[in-house]
Write an enzyme that holds these catalytic residues in place. Structure first.
Site, PDB file in Angstrom:
ATOM      1  N   GLY A   1       0.791  -1.222   0.000  1.00  0.00           N
ATOM      2  CA  GLY A   1       0.000   0.000   0.000  1.00  0.00           C
ATOM      3  C   GLY A   1       0.821   1.269   0.000  1.00  0.00           C
TER       4      GLY A   1
ATOM      5  CG  ASP B   1       5.781   5.484  -5.064  1.00  0.00           C
ATOM      6  OD1 ASP B   1       6.827   5.934  -5.588  1.00  0.00           O
ATOM      7  OD2 ASP B   1       4.866   4.963  -5.728  1.00  0.00           O
TER       8      ASP B   1
ATOM      9  CB  VAL C   1      -0.771  -8.990  -5.490  1.00  0.00           C
ATOM     10  CG1 VAL C   1      -0.459  -9.146  -6.975  1.00  0.00           C
ATOM     11  CG2 VAL C   1       0.270  -8.084  -4.831  1.00  0.00           C
TER      12      VAL C   1
END
EC number: 2.7.1.113
Length: 217
Positions: free
Chosen positions: A22, A91, A144
């Site tokens: 996430g 990220d 996933v």
């Protein structure tokens, strides 16, 4: 430890974690929360990625080098004088790039990759804060499979398991920046405002160089 590690004071925050943890979703929420610029990976732009998931041995080096160049291009933006007029939330952490290479490349290709990585990698200032999202391999696999991204359908369960374990080893030894380790098993920071605010509050209270957040405790 400096108060710069809190969300309100940090200028460069990195959210990290294996596939399915996430990290991009949390990076987007944090970016909106503190009005930050986003520095996000764009795996959909990698022309080798879908072929890598079909034939890892054949396309591993091309896939890895494309991601390396993409990450380096984005990180060069951090060197621009006007880039930090607002905080930055990313990220990905460049230092973890070799982690994927070590998992997927054969010995000769990895040797070539390391030469390229060491030649091109900038000596960057560490981020003010790293948020590392943990989850059990079984949870990552389920996430996933649930999100149903076409090219991810070919990722094997064994690859996701080894990847999660590799992340754990990497962050066990990582000390270049303060790290908040978050157990993402029992917190839904994407869909629950309460959970997101709880996580934000916990990060704001962070004072040590490495701290852990597990909602169940």
């Amino acid at each position: 430890m400096s108060a710069r590690t809190t969300l309100t004071a940090a200028r460069h925050i990195v959210v990290e974690g294996p596939i399915g943890a996430g990290k991009t979703s949390l990076a987007r929420r944090l970016g909106a929360h503190i009005d930050a610029q986003l520095l996000l990976e764009q795996p959909e732009l990698n022309p080798f990625l879908s072929r890598f998931y079909q034939d890892q041995q054949r396309f591993a080096l091309q896939t890895q080098l494309f991601f390396l160049f993409q990450r380096l291009d984005k990180l060069r933006d951090l060197a621009q004088p006007d880039f930090f007029t607002r905080p930055v939330v990313a990220d990905y952490l460049l230092e973890k790039d070799p982690l994927f290479a070590l998992l997927t490349l054969n010995e000769d290709d990895y040797g070539l990759y390391r030469k390229i990585y060491e030649h091109l990698s900038p000596t960057a200032t560490p981020p003010d804060l790293v948020i590392y999202l943990q989850a059990n391999p079984e949870t990552l696999i389920a996430r996933v499979r649930k999100r149903g991204v076409d090219m991810e359908r070919r990722i094997s369960d064994s690859y996701l398991t080894v990847l999660a374990e590799s992340y754990m080893r990497f962050f066990h030894n990582y000390d270049a920046a303060p790290v908040m380790v978050v157990n993402s098993e029992n917190i839904n920071f994407v869909d629950s405002d309460d959970d997101f605010q709880l996580l934000v509050k916990r990060i704001e209270l962070m004072r040590g160089h490495r701290e852990y957040f597990n909602r169940g405790e």
